[in-house]
Write an enzyme that holds these catalytic residues in place. Structure first.
Site, PDB file in Angstrom:
ATOM      1  N   THR A  72      -5.422  -2.881  -4.129  1.00 16.94           N
ATOM      2  CA  THR A  72      -6.077  -2.341  -5.324  1.00 16.94           C
ATOM      3  C   THR A  72      -7.037  -3.352  -5.979  1.00 16.94           C
ATOM      4  O   THR A  72      -7.959  -2.960  -6.680  1.00 16.94           O
ATOM      5  CB  THR A  72      -5.035  -1.929  -6.386  1.00 16.94           C
ATOM      6  OG1 THR A  72      -4.238  -3.072  -6.715  1.00 16.94           O
ATOM      7  CG2 THR A  72      -4.149  -0.803  -5.893  1.00 16.94           C
ATOM      8  N   ASP A  73      -6.800  -4.656  -5.737  1.00 16.70           N
ATOM      9  CA  ASP A  73      -7.515  -5.676  -6.517  1.00 16.70           C
ATOM     10  C   ASP A  73      -9.038  -5.632  -6.358  1.00 16.70           C
ATOM     11  O   ASP A  73      -9.763  -5.811  -7.336  1.00 16.70           O
ATOM     12  CB  ASP A  73      -6.998  -7.073  -6.166  1.00 16.70           C
ATOM     13  CG  ASP A  73      -5.604  -7.329  -6.729  1.00 16.70           C
ATOM     14  OD1 ASP A  73      -5.191  -6.593  -7.643  1.00 16.70           O
ATOM     15  OD2 ASP A  73      -4.934  -8.262  -6.252  1.00 16.70           O
TER      16      ASP A  73
ATOM     17  N   SER B 237      -5.992  -7.971  -0.842  1.00 12.95           N
ATOM     18  CA  SER B 237      -7.424  -7.763  -1.090  1.00 12.95           C
ATOM     19  C   SER B 237      -8.001  -8.702  -2.144  1.00 12.95           C
ATOM     20  O   SER B 237      -9.214  -8.772  -2.310  1.00 12.95           O
ATOM     21  CB  SER B 237      -7.718  -6.305  -1.462  1.00 12.95           C
ATOM     22  OG  SER B 237      -7.455  -6.045  -2.815  1.00 12.95           O
TER      23      SER B 237
ATOM     24  N   THR C  64      -1.075  -3.928  -1.127  1.00  9.13           N
ATOM     25  CA  THR C  64       0.300  -3.625  -1.556  1.00  9.13           C
ATOM     26  C   THR C  64       0.845  -2.408  -0.829  1.00  9.13           C
ATOM     27  O   THR C  64       2.052  -2.305  -0.599  1.00  9.13           O
ATOM     28  CB  THR C  64       0.307  -3.397  -3.084  1.00  9.13           C
ATOM     29  OG1 THR C  64      -0.037  -4.630  -3.701  1.00  9.13           O
ATOM     30  CG2 THR C  64       1.651  -2.952  -3.605  1.00  9.13           C
TER      31      THR C  64
END
Ligand code: ASP
Length: 320
Positions: free
Chosen positions: A94-95, A61, A14
Site C-alpha cells: 500500500t505504501d 513497496s 502486506t
C-alpha cells in the site's frame, strides 16, 4: 467462445506478508508469500475466470524503485499485448501503490484494465483483507468496458490519477480526494459512479520501445522532493543542487506557497537550469495557478506523482 485470461502479477507488499502470530498486524514481514500461493488460498478466484500468475518481484513497496517499475511496466505491457488477455491485476504494497499506479498509467495508458490491489493486514492475520481485495480486483478486471490503471481497496475503486493512501492503519486506507472514487465493488458487482480513466489507444508499443531503451543502463533523472514548513531553510535545496539534482518538487503549504527562504533557494536553483515544480502538501485540493507565478505548479498532482511526471518529462527531453 474462448474464455479471456486475466494475468495476476505479484510484487509483494502486506498482502503477501506474514507474522508469527495471527493477532499481530504490525510486527510482520511484507512480501513473504508467492503470488501462486496467495491465489491458491482463495478458491473463489477459480470462478473469476482463466487466471495466469507471475511473480515480478517480492518487496515491501516502501523500497519500490524505477528499475522494478521498468520490469513491472514491461511485464504488464507484454501481457496486455496478448489478444487472449483481458486484464492485468497487480498485487502491491500500500505504501507506494499510488506512485506505481500513476507511473503505469503515464507510460502505458492502457485501453485494457490494469488493476492494482493490496492489503493493510498481512496474509497471516486473523481477519486479513487481502483475499477480498483480490477478489474485488478480479471483479473490476473482468468488468466489461473497464480500462486504464485503477486501484481497488476495501471495496472502493480509485483512478491512478487521484488515488492516495490517506490512512496508516485502517483497512479503507485510500481516497480519491475531491474527484471521488470511480466505483464500488459490492458482492462482486461494480457500481460505477464516474467514467473510466481516459486512455490513449496504440500507446503500448511506444511504451514498450521506451521501456526497452530506458532499461539499457540509462541513469534515471535525479528528482527530489523538498517540503515547505515553518522555519524552512535553503539548506536542503543547496545541498541537492551541489549534488547535481536535475529536478525539484516543492511540497508547498496550502496553495503551493513556499517559505521565503526555501523559495529563494528554489528560484536560484531554477535559474541554474534545475526544473522546479510546486505541489501542495495538503491532502486535498490542488495548486491553483496565478499569472504572477514564477515557479510552475504541478497541475493537480501530489508531490510524489509530480516527481514521477517530472522524471518522465526530463527523460523525454533528454532523448530529443
Ligand atoms: N510496507 C507495506 C508495503 O507497502 C505496507 C502495505 O503493503 O500495506 O509493501
Amino acid at each position: 467462445m474462448q474464455s479471456k485470461k486475466i494475468v495476476i502479477l505479484g510484487t509483494g507488499g502486506t498482502i503477501a506478508g506474514r507474522a508469527d502470530s495471527a493477532s499481530d498486524n504490525l510486527g510482520y514481514s511484507a512480501a513473504q508469500i508467492g503470488i501462486d500461493q496467495l491465489v491458491q488460498a482463495i478458491p473463489a478466484l477459480a470462478a473469476a475466470g482463466d487466471l495466469l500468475v507471475e511473480q515480478v518481484c517480492q518487496l515491501d513497496s516502501k523500497d519500490m524503485d524505477f528499475d522494478v517499475w521498468l520490469r513491472l511496466a514491461e511485464r504488464t505491457a507484454h501481457w496486455l499485448a496478448q489478444d487472449q488477455v483481458q486484464a492485468v491485476v497487480v498485487t502491491h504494497g500500500t505504501d507506494t501503490l499510488e506512485e506505481t499506479a500513476y507511473f503505469l498509467q503515464s507510460v502505458l495508458s492502457p485501453s485494457k484494465p490494469v488493476v492494482l490491489t493490496c492489503a493493510m493486514r498481512p496474509a497471516s492475520s486473523l481477519l486479513t483483507d487481502g483475499p477480498q481485495n483480490l477478489l474485488d480486483a478480479l471483479a473490476v478486471a473482468g468488468h466489461p468496458g473497464a480500462q486504464g490503471v485503477v486501484a481497488v481497496c476495501a471495496g472502493v475503486v480509485h483512478s491512478a490519477l487521484d488515488v492516495q493512501k490517506v490512512h496508516s492503519y485502517r483497512l479503507d486506507a485510500f481516497d480519491s480526494g475531491d474527484a471521488g472514487p470511480l466505483a464500488y465493488v459490492e458482492e462482486g458487482q461494480l457500481r460505477l459512479v464516474r467514467n473510466w480513466p481516459e486512455t490513449q489507444g496504440g500507446r503500448a508499443q511506444a511504451a514498450m520501445n521506451n521501456i526497452a531503451s530506458w532499461a539499457v543502463g540509462k541513469a534515471w533523472p535525479s528528482v527530489e522532493i523538498v517540503m515547505s514548513h515553518a522555519g524552512a531553510s535553503a539548506a536542503p535545496v543547496e545541498a541537492l543542487v551541489s549534488a547535481g539534482v536535475q529536478g525539484l518538487v516543492a511540497a508547498g503549504t496550502g496553495n503551493g506557497t513556499l517559505h521565503h527562504r526555501l523559495e529563494a533557494a528554489l528560484l536560484q536553483a531554477q535559474a541554474t537550469g534545475v526544473r522546479v515544480l510546486r505541489a501542495s502538501r495538503c491532502a486535498n485540493g490542488r495548486v491553483l495557478p496565478k499569472a504572477t507565478d514564477v515557479i510552475a505548479d504541478s497541475e493537480g498532482l501530489s508531490p510524489v506523482k509530480a516527481r514521477i511526471a517530472l522524471m518522465l518529462a526530463l527523460m523525454a527531453s533528454s532523448k530529443a
